[in-house]
Design an enzyme around this catalytic site. Structure first.
Site, PDB file in Angstrom:
ATOM      1  N   ASP A   1      37.539  39.557  30.215  1.00 53.08           N
ATOM      2  CA  ASP A   1      37.433  38.854  28.942  1.00 53.08           C
ATOM      3  C   ASP A   1      37.322  37.348  29.179  1.00 53.08           C
ATOM      4  O   ASP A   1      36.762  36.915  30.187  1.00 53.08           O
ATOM      5  CB  ASP A   1      38.654  39.202  28.086  1.00 53.08           C
TER       6      ASP A   1
ATOM      7  N   ASP B   1      38.735  34.649  38.395  1.00 49.77           N
ATOM      8  CA  ASP B   1      37.921  34.014  37.367  1.00 49.77           C
ATOM      9  C   ASP B   1      36.488  33.986  37.865  1.00 49.77           C
ATOM     10  O   ASP B   1      36.114  33.155  38.700  1.00 49.77           O
ATOM     11  CB  ASP B   1      38.437  32.596  37.113  1.00 49.77           C
TER      12      ASP B   1
ATOM     13  N   ASP C   1      37.058  31.056  40.854  1.00 47.18           N
ATOM     14  CA  ASP C   1      38.338  30.716  41.455  1.00 47.18           C
ATOM     15  C   ASP C   1      39.345  31.810  41.116  1.00 47.18           C
ATOM     16  O   ASP C   1      38.990  32.825  40.514  1.00 47.18           O
ATOM     17  CB  ASP C   1      38.824  29.334  41.007  1.00 47.18           C
TER      18      ASP C   1
ATOM     19  N   GLN D   1      42.619  31.459  33.675  1.00 52.40           N
ATOM     20  CA  GLN D   1      43.305  30.878  32.533  1.00 52.40           C
ATOM     21  C   GLN D   1      42.310  30.631  31.403  1.00 52.40           C
ATOM     22  O   GLN D   1      41.213  30.112  31.637  1.00 52.40           O
ATOM     23  CB  GLN D   1      43.955  29.554  32.939  1.00 52.40           C
TER      24      GLN D   1
ATOM     25  N   HIS E   1      40.669  34.979  22.687  1.00 47.31           N
ATOM     26  CA  HIS E   1      40.213  36.362  22.581  1.00 47.31           C
ATOM     27  C   HIS E   1      40.883  37.244  23.623  1.00 47.31           C
ATOM     28  O   HIS E   1      41.463  38.298  23.308  1.00 47.31           O
ATOM     29  CB  HIS E   1      38.690  36.390  22.737  1.00 47.31           C
TER      30      HIS E   1
ATOM     31  N   VAL F   1      50.971  48.512  22.722  1.00 50.57           N
ATOM     32  CA  VAL F   1      50.844  49.971  22.756  1.00 50.57           C
ATOM     33  C   VAL F   1      51.526  50.543  23.984  1.00 50.57           C
ATOM     34  O   VAL F   1      52.235  51.556  23.903  1.00 50.57           O
ATOM     35  CB  VAL F   1      49.358  50.380  22.730  1.00 50.57           C
TER      36      VAL F   1
ATOM     37  N   ALA G   1      29.028  50.011  25.488  1.00 46.03           N
ATOM     38  CA  ALA G   1      29.559  51.097  24.660  1.00 46.03           C
ATOM     39  C   ALA G   1      28.505  52.159  24.387  1.00 46.03           C
ATOM     40  O   ALA G   1      28.792  53.361  24.390  1.00 46.03           O
ATOM     41  CB  ALA G   1      30.096  50.533  23.345  1.00 46.03           C
TER      42      ALA G   1
ATOM     43  N   SER H   1      36.724  44.394  19.049  1.00 52.14           N
ATOM     44  CA  SER H   1      37.424  43.939  20.254  1.00 52.14           C
ATOM     45  C   SER H   1      38.919  44.209  20.182  1.00 52.14           C
ATOM     46  O   SER H   1      39.581  44.321  21.217  1.00 52.14           O
ATOM     47  CB  SER H   1      37.211  42.437  20.460  1.00 52.14           C
TER      48      SER H   1
END
Length: 438
Positions: free
Chosen positions: A179, A201, A206, A210, A222, A233, A314, A373
């Site tokens: 994400d 990342d 790197d 973050q 997000h 959950v 998807a 999302s």
């Protein structure tokens, strides 16, 4: 597009997975390319010779199967910023070459819809029992004590009963959240992240995934929200943070494919992809097929354009070779009516509540987001709950869709007959009761 210079062979793309350590502050993305190309390797080829022939940069030299004549493990991945012209194609004569767009093909979905009491609220005290221990004491009188605003959501999918059925709460299971990154210092994630050696990342090249940006602008927050939903959950699970999307919420094909392969190689059992593209990416789909062959489950959001088609990957979730470990997820409201924004399709497999879902936000805050999302990580967390009970993943996705609550009888869903999954909305209790069935 595919250039048929030789008989077309199946290409798989093992992608670059590690770079040198840097510590970013407002990081710039790694070098990016307009297109990405896979080229079959022949005897005498070198990375330098193929890079020169294509006019790009070799990102991965995957020659494991060359000696055995295995084309699936004898390919190079090359990034380029110019069209693959006739001269390059002639220089590559006798090979199979595949090319597709790369830059900003994928984007995250959803938007910040509200914050606590009209403003973004701080997490009081920096710690709560949910984040520190993941115990069922998080429930008190049917209320989700840390985030009571989500109580109706959890009652809809029967989370309290499900967590009683799965007292492991997902312990021992790692969910990769691919994400925008996470707020790694958020108290909600204390003790709930995978070992830092598994973080990466891919946007900044790197080891510090973050989140960067301003809450309410672009994609900032997000990934933090998505990861927080998984942990609500399955509070015993671990989150593996992998960043592939920039502050504007967009990212490249290569980054997404890299992260999928990295996640499986570093111990993830479930991969959450709350992102999508309007066009199918063969390179990303190859990566998904590679990890699902290892019985890693992949959950993808369906998109937020209210269209009679769902976004990729998807839309490829039922593809031969990956379907048994792959799920697509759309969004419903608390009345089980398709969310006004959610895409729908005969290919869509299951729905989950995706409106006004409160979860951690960057800088130690909390905010609600809406989008498919937000529905996808509810399903990822559900799979983690079942895996935490030492159940086999073999038929798990099939049982999750088969045991969903029937929402086609809801009047608001009449226009979407057979386009909201086999039955409809996630029912955690029914799923856990049958998750281990054949």
């Amino acid at each position: 597009m595919i250039y048929k210079i030789a008989a077309l062979g199946l290409l798989t793309c093992g992608l670059l997975a590690a770079c040198s350590r840097t510590v970013p502050t407002a990081s710039a993305p790694q070098e990016r390319f307009d297109r990405v190309v896979t080229v079959s390797i022949q005897a005498g080829d070198t990375p330098q010779s193929l890079a020169q022939a294509v006019g790009g940069q070799v990102l991965r030299w995957n020659a494991d199967g060359c000696a055995a004549g295995d084309k699936t493990t004898c390919t190079a991945l090359i990034g380029l910023n110019a069209p693959l012209g006739g001269q390059s194609l002639r220089a590559l004569g006798g090979r199979t070459v595949y090319s597709e767009p790369n830059r900003d093909v994928f984007s995250g979905g959803g938007s910040v819809t509200s914050t606590m009491n009209g403003k973004t609220s701080m997490w009081s005290g920096g710690k709560t029992s949910m984040w520190s221990g993941g115990k069922t004491s998080m429930w008190s009188g049917g209320q989700f004590s840390q985030i009571p605003e989500n109580t109706a959501l959890w009652q809809k999918i029967r989370l309290e009963e499900a967590q009683a059925l799965a007292p492991g709460l997902g312990r021992g299971v790692t969910v990769a959240v691919i994400d925008t990154g996470l707020d790694l210092q958020h108290p909600a994630f204390a003790g709930s992240l995978s070992d830092p050696s598994t973080w990466y990342d891919f946007y900044a090249a790197d080891t510090n995934p973050q989140e960067e940006g301003t809450l309410g602008t672009g994609g900032y927050g997000h990934g933090t929200n998505v990861a927080g939903i998984v942990l609500q959950v399955a509070p015993g699970a671990k989150i593996m943070p992998l960043r592939v999307l920039g502050p504007d919420g967009s990212g490249d094909v290569v980054m997404v494919a890299q992260a999928i392969l990295w996640a499986a190689d570093h111990g993830a059992s479930v991969i959450n992809l709350s992102l999508g593209s309007e066009e199918s990416s063969r390179i990303v789909q190859d990566a998904i097929e590679t990890v699902t062959a290892k019985k890693v489950m992949v959950v993808s959001s369906a998109g937020n354009s209210n269209l009679n088609k769902i976004t990729y990957p998807a839309a490829d979730a039922r593809a031969e070779g990956s379907g048994a470990y792959n799920l697509s997820v759309g969004s419903v409201d608390l009345n089980d009516v398709k969310s006004s924004f959610s895409n729908y399709s005969s290919e869509l497999e299951v729905m989950a509540p995706g409106e006004q879902v409160y979860a951690p936000a960057p800088d130690g805050r909390m905010a609600a987001w809406s989008g498919t999302s937000m529905a996808a990580p509810m399903v990822s967390g559900s799979l983690a709950l079942a895996l935490g009970q030492q159940l086999s993943p073999q038929n798990m996705t099939r049982q999750l869709t088969r045991r969903a609550a029937d929402i086609y009888k809801v009047s608001g869903n009449k226009p979407y007959k057979d386009k909201l999954g086999e039955k409809g909305r996630l029912d955690l209790v029914e799923f856990l009761d049958h998750a281990g069935d054949n």
